[in-house]
Design a protein around this motif. Structure first.
Motif, PDB file in Angstrom:
ATOM      1  N   TRP A 111       0.834  -1.202   0.000  1.00 45.23           N
ATOM      2  CA  TRP A 111       0.000   0.000   0.000  1.00 45.23           C
ATOM      3  C   TRP A 111       0.871   1.256   0.000  1.00 45.23           C
ATOM      4  O   TRP A 111       0.607   2.218  -0.739  1.00 45.23           O
ATOM      5  N   ASP A 114       2.663   1.800  -3.346  1.00 46.00           N
ATOM      6  CA  ASP A 114       1.716   2.150  -4.407  1.00 46.00           C
ATOM      7  C   ASP A 114       1.129   3.549  -4.238  1.00 46.00           C
ATOM      8  O   ASP A 114       0.711   4.175  -5.220  1.00 46.00           O
ATOM      9  N   ASN A 115       1.086   4.042  -3.000  1.00 40.98           N
ATOM     10  CA  ASN A 115       0.334   5.276  -2.742  1.00 40.98           C
ATOM     11  C   ASN A 115       1.131   6.437  -2.163  1.00 40.98           C
ATOM     12  O   ASN A 115       0.590   7.548  -2.070  1.00 40.98           O
ATOM     13  N   THR A 116       2.382   6.205  -1.755  1.00 43.25           N
ATOM     14  CA  THR A 116       3.156   7.268  -1.117  1.00 43.25           C
ATOM     15  C   THR A 116       4.613   7.211  -1.581  1.00 43.25           C
ATOM     16  O   THR A 116       5.062   6.200  -2.138  1.00 43.25           O
TER      17      THR A 116
END
Length: 240
Positions: A111, A114-116
């Motif tokens: 996560w 993928d997002n930060t």
């Protein structure tokens, strides 16, 4: 002056300013936010930080240096894994300098990647008096930037935060105790005045107060305060 000496002086200055904020503010949220904002200045490799609190089975973020740290905390809670979740359970500092290599938190790491922009993370348990357990989350945007020095500095900051949070608990307990003592003192005055005015027993005077409290839908201490003020005002008027 060497670079090391200059760095020590800068670190000491940051802790001094932080102490001023922590012990000078009445706001619990401001105090915790100040600790998170100071983390990148005190922990090498840290870009953002957050504080999580466990109360019973509930875990929540009580402060964060930015929205990204807060979002990562939310992902930790949702996925049930991560550095802060681990230290809240096992009481040991956690550090993963490169999340892309042999991570201990596969779901959270996916996560995050993928997002930060975060690529490293660490968690430190805070020793807080009472039933609560807290943890400091450290995040780095650079692979390998969190080192043993980061771990050592994080432990120092966590210790400072532990003292600050425990001091806050003591201040709140002392304030509650003072409030309770003031309330009891006011109730005692009101009972004594009612006993003298109506020539009743202590139990009967207390019953009068309690019935007034229920009838007016006010706390007993508030009713007692009004009784004392009213009788005092009446006595002053009769003397003038």
């Amino acid at each position: 002056m060497s670079n090391q000496d200059a760095q020590r002086q800068e670190t000491a200055a940051v802790f001094t300013r932080l102490a001023g904020i922590v012990y000078g503010t009445e706001s619990y949220e401001e105090m915790c936010t100040a600790l998170c904002i100071a983390a990148p200045l005190l922990v090498p490799g840290c870009d953002r930080a957050s504080l999580m609190l466990r109360r019973g089975t509930s875990i929540r973020t009580i402060a964060a240096g930015d929205d990204m740290a807060r979002r990562i905390d939310a992902a930790e809670r949702e996925l049930g894994e991560g550095p802060c979740i681990d230290v809240l359970k096992h009481d040991a500092a956690e550090l993963d300098a490169d999340l892309a290599v042999r991570t201990r938190w596969p779901a959270l790491t996916k996560w995050i990647l993928d997002n930060t922009p975060v690529r490293g993370a660490a968690g430190f348990r805070l020793l807080v008096e009472g039933a609560d357990v807290a943890a400091l989350n450290i995040f780095s945007d650079t692979r390998g930037a969190l080192t043993k020095e980061s771990l050592d500095s994080g432990v120092v900051l966590a210790a400072f935060a532990s003292v600050a949070l425990s001091a806050r608990v003591h201040r709140e307990q002392a304030a509650t105790l003072r409030l309770g003592l003031d309330s009891n003192r006011e109730i005692g005055k009101a009972i004594g005045l009612l006993m003298a005015l109506h020539e009743t027993s202590e139990e009967q005077a207390f019953t009068l107060l309690k019935e007034a409290s229920q009838r007016m839908n006010l706390r007993l201490s508030e009713v007692a305060k009004q009784v004392v003020e009213t009788l005092k005002r009446t006595a002053d008027e009769s003397e003038s």
